[in-house]
Scaffold this active site. Structure first.
Site, PDB file in Angstrom:
ATOM      1  N   LYS A  14      24.622  -9.193   3.550  1.00 30.44           N
ATOM      2  CA  LYS A  14      25.756 -10.016   3.108  1.00 30.44           C
ATOM      3  C   LYS A  14      26.698  -9.216   2.218  1.00 30.44           C
ATOM      4  O   LYS A  14      27.872  -9.511   2.114  1.00 30.44           O
ATOM      5  CB  LYS A  14      25.247 -11.227   2.315  1.00 30.44           C
ATOM      6  CG  LYS A  14      24.658 -12.304   3.190  1.00 30.44           C
ATOM      7  CD  LYS A  14      24.146 -13.446   2.327  1.00 30.44           C
ATOM      8  CE  LYS A  14      22.975 -14.146   2.991  1.00 30.44           C
ATOM      9  NZ  LYS A  14      21.996 -14.643   2.038  1.00 30.44           N
ATOM     10  N   ARG A  69      11.798   3.072   3.158  1.00 32.01           N
ATOM     11  CA  ARG A  69      11.248   2.283   4.267  1.00 32.01           C
ATOM     12  C   ARG A  69      12.305   1.289   4.714  1.00 32.01           C
ATOM     13  O   ARG A  69      12.962   0.646   3.889  1.00 32.01           O
ATOM     14  CB  ARG A  69       9.996   1.530   3.845  1.00 32.01           C
ATOM     15  CG  ARG A  69       9.591   0.517   4.915  1.00 32.01           C
ATOM     16  CD  ARG A  69       8.238  -0.053   4.719  1.00 32.01           C
ATOM     17  NE  ARG A  69       7.222   0.934   5.030  1.00 32.01           N
ATOM     18  CZ  ARG A  69       5.928   0.631   5.172  1.00 32.01           C
ATOM     19  NH1 ARG A  69       5.512  -0.613   5.040  1.00 32.01           N
ATOM     20  NH2 ARG A  69       5.053   1.574   5.455  1.00 32.01           N
ATOM     21  N   ARG A 123       0.805  -1.204   0.000  1.00 29.14           N
ATOM     22  CA  ARG A 123       0.000   0.000   0.000  1.00 29.14           C
ATOM     23  C   ARG A 123       0.849   1.269   0.000  1.00 29.14           C
ATOM     24  O   ARG A 123       0.691   2.138  -0.853  1.00 29.14           O
ATOM     25  CB  ARG A 123      -0.871  -0.023   1.254  1.00 29.14           C
ATOM     26  CG  ARG A 123      -1.814   1.119   1.366  1.00 29.14           C
ATOM     27  CD  ARG A 123      -2.655   0.890   2.589  1.00 29.14           C
ATOM     28  NE  ARG A 123      -2.851  -0.562   2.767  1.00 29.14           N
ATOM     29  CZ  ARG A 123      -4.003  -1.117   3.070  1.00 29.14           C
ATOM     30  NH1 ARG A 123      -5.049  -0.376   3.280  1.00 29.14           N
ATOM     31  NH2 ARG A 123      -4.107  -2.425   3.219  1.00 29.14           N
ATOM     32  N   THR A 124       1.772   1.361   0.930  1.00 28.97           N
ATOM     33  CA  THR A 124       2.548   2.593   1.047  1.00 28.97           C
ATOM     34  C   THR A 124       3.373   2.824  -0.216  1.00 28.97           C
ATOM     35  O   THR A 124       3.411   3.921  -0.759  1.00 28.97           O
ATOM     36  CB  THR A 124       3.458   2.531   2.288  1.00 28.97           C
ATOM     37  OG1 THR A 124       2.635   2.297   3.420  1.00 28.97           O
ATOM     38  CG2 THR A 124       4.218   3.820   2.480  1.00 28.97           C
TER      39      THR A 124
END
Lengths: 315, 425
Positions: free
Chosen positions: A93, A115, A65-66
């Site tokens: 890694k 995010r 959604r975001t």
């Protein structure tokens, strides 16, 4: 210490957190968002404010959604959008976070929408980059989700007209919620004086009262005469274990049912940042009922994100 | 070789000396502090006008990162940093890779340190094999190899039964056990003091009870076993209270505090500055004030640098993922002076916390300028300001909350075994 999201003139160049932003900036974002609402209703849903700019959606933590609403918002502003979903485990890694950022900056990005699962990741990126880049925090750990806080505030203003005199209850997992933290800061700044957090002690972060919210452990007490109820999502992995015994017991004690909703004011609105767990934090009949404004939140979210992007890009 | 350090302000806490005078050194030992003996003809005279002449500092916790973490620091880099900071004796925890749980490793470390002829190094041995907390390490063999006491470093010892057995076993042979008190379940995943600041920043918390519950357990086990326990790095006002009560009740126990805990609080984390990520975490202003007062009144026995060099890569990541620790060898003196100034203590009281007190705790003949003592000496300018920058630090670890700060207290000369091993501007 200067607020790292403001430039020397006090203008917003990044949006990292709502904490510490003056009321004028928040109001300006909400007012700008209002002017963008009508764009969605046009045949050609575009304005040229970010034409020629590159927006990188940098998601180290999954989101549908975001990410999508940021993408739509950027495209409606005529920006070029690049979506990158970076699995943090593969990143750990190899390339470091700041190496990744340097590489993307070298591709002449103008704006990063970030995010990350770690609190403070967006701050770190903003501090690292040269001043002409813009960073928008799309959620960092438990810390902040400022555009969500703003779209929640926008929704409240849309339905309730004013922030003063309102009683707003935020229910559920406050401990892990960046949505709750951002909304608490937004509403405190915008003038709401009766803010309530409702949930068991295990889901309340220590000292949360000092953020400007009263704590309740009982829905019947906390919801009484509320104007706005914000239900928080309960993550699957937290439904059973040391924090809670089961999803069923959580629903029984803190789930929003029609009976509990009846304790609030008759015109109270019900909000949820999504995605919802029906039957865990919210009953389907409430989620789909007349008082729910959950889908409007999503629509407003696009306008609010357009407002934020256009404002930071202009400074 | 005969050396005289002339015209300095001699500060020797254990002998309650704080007066101007000269120090005479013959070979590896001090001959006199105050007046040069009649007929003493020095081969070299160090002018200490306007400077303090003190015993070399004794640091109870300095990670040298060898073996295993040479990319963070090396024995050579850190021992040069130690003497640049006036430290002439230091204790290193066993949390290397592999951990110090075999005599060969301890002997190798001691030999390599001795070959550098800088600060004296006293390793702590691992209390349990591989620090895994499952079976005891060979304490007698390790003691013979040169371990001064035994410790888990910062590695938690989860099993309380094993802790009790370890203390009983150590008590049998009168070995000291150094424990950093932290309940590993209560501290799990935590990176900052559990309170308003961590809540604002959305950082997982380490509650004060993680420390106090561990201390309570340790104190009870000390009472049961009679073990000689030193509690490392306390961070909270409540911990001070527990230790004060235990001492008043006659329990034989000692403890220390890390120098940065006398100056920083959780609020200093600001906007996620990972240089403030340390273990135990910085707590509140009240905790800080109580720690400062408890060190001054002797409830806390000694001050240490808790020197933990961390590579840049491990700090340049989000706060919660960053490696905890701060570099401290070269900050011990200026930060001790800062604490003393704020607490209105004399130079002698201040220096006791990093000379005579830790030496007594270790049972070492160090931290003094008494005649016949080993000539381990620090000559410093208490007023000269030093600006802390990555370039100013000799340690390979540039990670400190005090980067950019200007602090008073600059080392001019450090002597170990009578030889000048450091001389600064």
């Amino acid at each position: 210490m200067r607020n790292p999201q403001l430039n020397a003139n006090g203008e917003l160049t990044h949006l990292l957190t709502i904490e510490g932003l003056p009321r004028e900036i928040l109001t300006h974002i909400l007012d700008t968002a209002t002017s963008f609402i009508s764009i969605a209703e046009r045949d050609v849903k575009k304005v040229p404010l970010l034409r020629g700019k590159s927006v990188f959606n940098l998601f180290f933590e999954s989101s549908t959604r975001t990410r999508t609403t940021f993408e739509i918002a950027a495209k409606r502003l005529s920006a070029d959008v690049v979506n990158l979903n970076i699995n943090t485990s593969s990143q750990s890694k190899g390339e470091s976070l700041l190496d990744t950022i340097d590489n993307l900056a070298a591709m002449n990005a103008d704006m990063f929408v970030v995010r990350h699962s770690q609190s403070g990741a967006a701050h770190m990126i903003a501090r690292h980059l040269a001043p002409h880049f813009h960073v928008i925090n799309a959620g960092d750990g438990r810390h902040a989700h400022p555009t969500q806080g703003l779209l929640d505030a926008y929704t409240i203003r849309h339905f309730k007209k004013d922030f003063r005199g309102l009683s707003v209850a935020i229910v559920g997992d406050i401990l892990h919620s960046r949505v709750a933290r951002s909304l608490i800061h937004a509403l405190n700044t915008l003038g709401t004086t009766d803010l309530r957090a409702i949930g068991p002690q295990t889901l309340m972060p220590s000292g949360v009262e000092q953020l400007g919210i009263r704590v309740y452990h009982d829905m019947s007490e906390g919801l009484r005469n509320c104007d706005v109820i914000v239900m928080l999502r309960l993550q699957n992995e937290r439904m059973r274990g040391p924090l809670l015994p089961s999803a069923q017991e959580f629903f029984k004690t803190f789930g929003l049912t029609p009976e509990k909703l009846a304790l609030a004011k008759p015109d109270a609105i019900v909000m949820h940042p999504g995605p919802m767990n029906r039957g865990v934090e919210i009953d389907s009949s409430v989620a789909d009922g007349p008082q729910a404004v959950i889908l409007q939140q999503v629509t407003f979210g696009i306008a609010v994100r357009m407002a934020v992007m256009s404002i930071v890009a202009s400074h | 070789m005969r050396v005289s350090i002339a015209n300095g302000m001699i500060v020797d806490p254990v002998n309650r000396v704080e007066r101007p005078g000269d120090v005479a050194i013959d070979g590896e030992h001090i001959v006199a502090a105050g007046q040069l003996p009649a007929g003493f003809k020095p081969d070299r005279t160090i002018d200490a006008s306007g400077l303090v002449v003190a015993p070399g500092f004794v640091d109870l916790a300095a990670r040298l990162r060898e073996p295993g973490f040479e990319y963070k620091a090396t024995l050579a880099s850190e021992l040069h940093a130690a003497v640049a900071g006036g430290i002439t004796t230091l204790v290193c925890p066993p949390d290397t890779d592999p951990p110090l749980d075999e005599p060969g490793l301890v002997e190798m470390l001691k030999r390599r340190a001795a070959n550098l002829s800088l600060a004296h190094v006293h390793p702590l041995g691992a209390l349990t094999a591989k620090l895994e907390g499952e079976r005891l390490a060979e304490l007698n063999v390790l003691a013979e190899a040169g371990c001064v006491a035994f410790s888990q470093g910062d590695v938690p010892l989860v099993d309380t039964l094993l802790l009790w057995r370890a203390l009983q076993y150590a008590a049998t042979f009168k070995f000291g056990v150094w424990l950093r008190p932290q309940d590993s379940f209560l501290a799990k995943n935590g990176v900052a003091h559990d309170g308003e600041v961590a809540t604002r920043l959305g950082l997982p918390g380490i509650p004060t009870i993680a420390e106090t519950i561990a201390i309570t357990t340790i104190l009870r086990l000390v009472r049961e076993s009679g073990a000689r326990v030193h509690i490392c790095r306390i961070s909270s006002a409540e911990s001070v209270q527990l230790i004060r009560e235990a001492k008043q009740a006659g329990l034989s126990i000692t403890c220390d505090v890390a120098i940065h805990h006398l100056h920083c609080t959780d609020a200093d984390i600001g906007f996620f500055d990972s240089h403030f990520h340390v273990v135990p975490p910085f707590r509140t202003q009240r905790d800080r004030e109580v720690l400062c007062a408890a060190l001054a009144d002797g409830t806390i026995d000694a001050l240490c640098s808790d020197h933990t060099p961390v590579d840049e890569d491990a700090k340049q990541i989000p706060f919660g993922e960053s490696e905890p620790g701060a570099t401290g060898l070269e900050l011990l003196l200026p930060l001790t002076l800062k604490w003393a100034k704020e607490s209105k203590l004399s130079m002698s009281q201040a220096l006791a916390a990093i000379t005579s007190a830790p030496a007594r705790l270790l049972g070492l003949d160090a931290g003094t300028l008494s005649p016949a003592a080993r000539a381990d000496i620090c000559v410093f300018d208490p007023e000269a300001m030093v600006r802390i920058t990555p370039q100013s630090l000799r340690s390979q670890g540039k990670n400190t909350p005090f980067l950019g700060c200007e602090l008073a207290g600059t080392v001019r000369y450090t002597l170990v075994n009578g030889a000048v091993v450091y001389s600064g501007r």
